[in-house]
Design a protein around this motif. Structure first.
Motif, PDB file in Angstrom:
ATOM      1  N   ILE A 241       0.838  -1.196   0.000  1.00  0.00           N
ATOM      2  CA  ILE A 241       0.000   0.000   0.000  1.00  0.00           C
ATOM      3  C   ILE A 241       0.878   1.254   0.000  1.00  0.00           C
ATOM      4  O   ILE A 241       0.514   2.276  -0.583  1.00  0.00           O
ATOM      5  CB  ILE A 241      -0.947  -0.016   1.211  1.00  0.00           C
ATOM      6  CG1 ILE A 241      -1.960  -1.154   1.081  1.00  0.00           C
ATOM      7  CG2 ILE A 241      -1.673   1.310   1.365  1.00  0.00           C
ATOM      8  CD1 ILE A 241      -2.830  -1.343   2.293  1.00  0.00           C
ATOM      9  N   GLY A 242       2.047   1.157   0.633  1.00  0.00           N
ATOM     10  CA  GLY A 242       2.985   2.276   0.654  1.00  0.00           C
ATOM     11  C   GLY A 242       3.788   2.420  -0.621  1.00  0.00           C
ATOM     12  O   GLY A 242       4.774   3.150  -0.630  1.00  0.00           O
ATOM     13  N   SER A 243       3.434   1.695  -1.703  1.00  0.00           N
ATOM     14  CA  SER A 243       4.000   1.824  -3.059  1.00  0.00           C
ATOM     15  C   SER A 243       5.221   0.947  -3.298  1.00  0.00           C
ATOM     16  O   SER A 243       5.907   1.117  -4.296  1.00  0.00           O
ATOM     17  CB  SER A 243       4.353   3.282  -3.390  1.00  0.00           C
ATOM     18  OG  SER A 243       5.563   3.691  -2.767  1.00  0.00           O
ATOM     19  N   MET A 244       5.518  -0.015  -2.425  1.00  0.00           N
ATOM     20  CA  MET A 244       6.609  -0.936  -2.702  1.00  0.00           C
ATOM     21  C   MET A 244       6.251  -1.849  -3.866  1.00  0.00           C
ATOM     22  O   MET A 244       5.097  -2.257  -4.021  1.00  0.00           O
ATOM     23  CB  MET A 244       6.935  -1.775  -1.465  1.00  0.00           C
ATOM     24  CG  MET A 244       8.137  -2.690  -1.642  1.00  0.00           C
ATOM     25  SD  MET A 244       8.427  -3.759  -0.208  1.00  0.00           S
ATOM     26  CE  MET A 244       7.070  -4.919  -0.389  1.00  0.00           C
ATOM     27  N   ASN A 245       7.228  -2.187  -4.690  1.00  0.00           N
ATOM     28  CA  ASN A 245       7.024  -3.075  -5.832  1.00  0.00           C
ATOM     29  C   ASN A 245       6.747  -4.494  -5.331  1.00  0.00           C
ATOM     30  O   ASN A 245       7.507  -5.022  -4.521  1.00  0.00           O
ATOM     31  CB  ASN A 245       8.266  -3.062  -6.720  1.00  0.00           C
ATOM     32  CG  ASN A 245       8.057  -3.806  -8.023  1.00  0.00           C
ATOM     33  OD1 ASN A 245       7.070  -4.503  -8.190  1.00  0.00           O
ATOM     34  ND2 ASN A 245       8.984  -3.669  -8.936  1.00  0.00           N
ATOM     35  N   PRO A 246       5.683  -5.137  -5.800  1.00  0.00           N
ATOM     36  CA  PRO A 246       5.410  -6.515  -5.348  1.00  0.00           C
ATOM     37  C   PRO A 246       6.552  -7.478  -5.632  1.00  0.00           C
ATOM     38  O   PRO A 246       6.745  -8.451  -4.895  1.00  0.00           O
ATOM     39  CB  PRO A 246       4.150  -6.894  -6.136  1.00  0.00           C
ATOM     40  CG  PRO A 246       3.511  -5.601  -6.487  1.00  0.00           C
ATOM     41  CD  PRO A 246       4.630  -4.619  -6.675  1.00  0.00           C
ATOM     42  N   ASP A 247       7.333  -7.239  -6.704  1.00  0.00           N
ATOM     43  CA  ASP A 247       8.444  -8.129  -7.024  1.00  0.00           C
ATOM     44  C   ASP A 247       9.597  -8.013  -6.039  1.00  0.00           C
ATOM     45  O   ASP A 247      10.526  -8.824  -6.078  1.00  0.00           O
ATOM     46  CB  ASP A 247       8.957  -7.838  -8.436  1.00  0.00           C
ATOM     47  CG  ASP A 247       7.935  -8.209  -9.500  1.00  0.00           C
ATOM     48  OD1 ASP A 247       7.089  -9.086  -9.223  1.00  0.00           O
ATOM     49  OD2 ASP A 247       7.966  -7.620 -10.601  1.00  0.00           O
ATOM     50  N   SER A 248       9.549  -7.012  -5.159  1.00  0.00           N
ATOM     51  CA  SER A 248      10.614  -6.868  -4.165  1.00  0.00           C
ATOM     52  C   SER A 248      10.539  -7.934  -3.091  1.00  0.00           C
ATOM     53  O   SER A 248      11.509  -8.161  -2.379  1.00  0.00           O
ATOM     54  CB  SER A 248      10.547  -5.476  -3.514  1.00  0.00           C
ATOM     55  OG  SER A 248      10.777  -4.451  -4.461  1.00  0.00           O
ATOM     56  N   VAL A 249       9.386  -8.578  -2.950  1.00  0.00           N
ATOM     57  CA  VAL A 249       9.220  -9.615  -1.928  1.00  0.00           C
ATOM     58  C   VAL A 249       9.527 -10.961  -2.554  1.00  0.00           C
ATOM     59  O   VAL A 249       8.808 -11.426  -3.438  1.00  0.00           O
ATOM     60  CB  VAL A 249       7.788  -9.597  -1.351  1.00  0.00           C
ATOM     61  CG1 VAL A 249       7.637 -10.684  -0.291  1.00  0.00           C
ATOM     62  CG2 VAL A 249       7.476  -8.232  -0.759  1.00  0.00           C
ATOM     63  N   LEU A 250      10.590 -11.585  -2.088  1.00  0.00           N
ATOM     64  CA  LEU A 250      10.977 -12.896  -2.594  1.00  0.00           C
ATOM     65  C   LEU A 250      10.249 -14.018  -1.881  1.00  0.00           C
ATOM     66  O   LEU A 250       9.889 -15.025  -2.476  1.00  0.00           O
ATOM     67  CB  LEU A 250      12.493 -13.081  -2.451  1.00  0.00           C
ATOM     68  CG  LEU A 250      13.075 -14.397  -2.965  1.00  0.00           C
ATOM     69  CD1 LEU A 250      12.833 -14.535  -4.460  1.00  0.00           C
ATOM     70  CD2 LEU A 250      14.570 -14.466  -2.659  1.00  0.00           C
ATOM     71  N   GLN A 251      10.009 -13.834  -0.581  1.00  0.00           N
ATOM     72  CA  GLN A 251       9.383 -14.900   0.200  1.00  0.00           C
ATOM     73  C   GLN A 251       8.755 -14.305   1.451  1.00  0.00           C
ATOM     74  O   GLN A 251       9.279 -13.345   2.036  1.00  0.00           O
ATOM     75  CB  GLN A 251      10.411 -15.967   0.580  1.00  0.00           C
ATOM     76  CG  GLN A 251       9.825 -17.254   1.125  1.00  0.00           C
ATOM     77  CD  GLN A 251      10.904 -18.295   1.398  1.00  0.00           C
ATOM     78  OE1 GLN A 251      12.034 -17.954   1.722  1.00  0.00           O
ATOM     79  NE2 GLN A 251      10.559 -19.556   1.257  1.00  0.00           N
ATOM     80  N   VAL A 252       7.618 -14.865   1.859  1.00  0.00           N
ATOM     81  CA  VAL A 252       6.943 -14.502   3.109  1.00  0.00           C
ATOM     82  C   VAL A 252       6.896 -15.741   3.983  1.00  0.00           C
ATOM     83  O   VAL A 252       6.417 -16.794   3.550  1.00  0.00           O
ATOM     84  CB  VAL A 252       5.526 -13.964   2.852  1.00  0.00           C
ATOM     85  CG1 VAL A 252       4.840 -13.603   4.165  1.00  0.00           C
ATOM     86  CG2 VAL A 252       5.570 -12.748   1.933  1.00  0.00           C
ATOM     87  N   VAL A 253       7.399 -15.630   5.203  1.00  0.00           N
ATOM     88  CA  VAL A 253       7.596 -16.807   6.051  1.00  0.00           C
ATOM     89  C   VAL A 253       7.012 -16.542   7.438  1.00  0.00           C
ATOM     90  O   VAL A 253       7.119 -15.432   7.965  1.00  0.00           O
ATOM     91  CB  VAL A 253       9.099 -17.145   6.191  1.00  0.00           C
ATOM     92  CG1 VAL A 253       9.277 -18.419   7.012  1.00  0.00           C
ATOM     93  CG2 VAL A 253       9.745 -17.285   4.829  1.00  0.00           C
ATOM     94  N   GLY A 254       6.387 -17.557   8.016  1.00  0.00           N
ATOM     95  CA  GLY A 254       5.971 -17.525   9.411  1.00  0.00           C
ATOM     96  C   GLY A 254       6.764 -18.558  10.196  1.00  0.00           C
ATOM     97  O   GLY A 254       6.755 -19.734   9.854  1.00  0.00           O
ATOM     98  N   MET A 255       7.459 -18.113  11.247  1.00  0.00           N
ATOM     99  CA  MET A 255       8.332 -19.008  12.010  1.00  0.00           C
ATOM    100  C   MET A 255       7.839 -19.271  13.421  1.00  0.00           C
ATOM    101  O   MET A 255       8.551 -19.877  14.219  1.00  0.00           O
ATOM    102  CB  MET A 255       9.759 -18.438  12.048  1.00  0.00           C
ATOM    103  CG  MET A 255      10.466 -18.483  10.716  1.00  0.00           C
ATOM    104  SD  MET A 255      12.258 -18.262  10.868  1.00  0.00           S
ATOM    105  CE  MET A 255      12.734 -19.700  11.820  1.00  0.00           C
TER     106      MET A 255
END
Length: 333
Positions: A241-255
């Motif tokens: 929402i703050g305008s970051m490029n979606p491709d900047s996220v390589l992985q989302v992890v819950g530990m």
């Protein structure tokens, strides 16, 4: 007719007016009862405001996430539950879609037909420790302006910049037990969005919880694994929402609670955190190749993946404390 001497013997009875019961204590009970009613009304008002505030925060998150995906007045788009193009099976929050009133500025054009600021400016590539230190100072400044200076820690590692956004005794990042970010944390993530929109690096978003367990310990019940994953996804949504490029996220992890910073105190606030791992290009390529993403445009095109030699493998096994590997000719059952 009474005789004169009988008149003096006649008894005279006067009936006095009856006093009200409250005259004895001046009606003080009425004042006390009025004070009690006022205090009770104030209590109900405070409880109603607290419930309305939490409900409004949840509604704001969902409205922000789906603001760009509405097809018409009063018509919404149901969130997608299937895995994305990279095969992630983590349940997603509904995210804005490009070309349908997207609220993000990345890759979009303004009303005058010119490209947005995020696209016009050249992107930065943070590779050296000096570059990562510059990025760290920029994030520190944003956290200080948001009043969360004590909630952010940055560490430069050989893999990139490790940014830890954690709870403290006075300020939390999320509403306890939920993936709803607090107002300050939501504002900070959105202000970080433009900074990350100007970088070429990719990142990992990792959610962590403390070791306090839920009452339902069943495998299908809501657990710290679910909470940490949902919080990581919520942080990703605010960055986008703050305008970051979606491709900047390589992985989302819950530990969950598997990597506490304070191992002696299971419920320490510092264990409840979101980590943003800003990766160097080499580290991002290695992770992408490990998950079969080596063909992704811009990352891993010239990456060669080969099995290391036996000496390198043995050093790695010694470092991990594993037994020596048997020769291929032996029967290693």
């Amino acid at each position: 007719m009474l005789k004169p001497h009988e008149k003096h013997e006649q008894a005279i009875i006067k009936r006095a007016g009856r006093k009200h019961d409250d005259d004895g204590h001046g009606g003080a009970w009425k004042v006390a009862f009025a004070d009690f009613c006022l205090a009770l009304l104030s209590l109900f008002l405070v409880l109603w405001l607290m419930a309305a505030r939490e409900q409004q925060a949840m509604k704001e998150i969902m409205m922000d996430a789906t603001a760009g995906s509405r097809q018409g007045e009063g018509q919404g788009v149901m969130p997608e539950q299937k895995g994305g193009p990279r095969g992630s099976l983590i349940e997603r929050f509904p995210m804005p879609r490009k070309g349908m009133g997207d609220t993000r500025t990345e890759g979009n054009k303004s009303q005058d037909g010119k490209a947005g600021t995020a696209q016009a400016q050249p992107k930065k590539n943070y590779q050296t420790p000096e570059d990562l230190l510059t990025l760290s100072r920029a994030l520190d400044k944003l956290s200080e302006e948001a009043g969360l200076k004590s909630n952010l820690q940055s560490v430069i590692t050989p893999y990139g910049l490790r940014v830890m956004l954690h709870d403290t005794d006075k300020q939390g990042m999320f509403v306890r037990g939920s993936a709803v970010p607090t107002d300050r944390f939501r504002k900070l993530l959105r202000e970080m969005g433009p900074v990350f929109a100007q970088m070429e690096n990719q990142m990992l978003i990792v959610g962590h919880t403390d070791s306090m367990q839920y009452a339902n310990t069943g495998y299908e019940g809501y657990s710290n694994w679910t909470l940490s994953a949902n919080r990581a996804m919520s942080a990703r949504a605010q960055l986008l929402i703050g305008s970051m490029n979606p491709d900047s996220v390589l992985q989302v992890v819950g530990m969950a609670d598997r990597a506490p910073l304070d191992v002696k105190n299971a419920g320490a606030g510092i264990n409840r955190r979101i980590e943003l791992l800003i990766l160097t290009r080499g580290q991002a390529d290695s992770i992408a190749a490990m998950f079969g993403m080596a063909g992704q445009k811009g990352h891993g095109d010239d990456l060669e993946v080969a099995e290391p030699d036996s000496a390198t493998l043995q050093r790695l096994r010694d470092k991990l404390g594993l037994p020596a590997r048997k020769d291929r000719g032996e029967n290693a059952n």
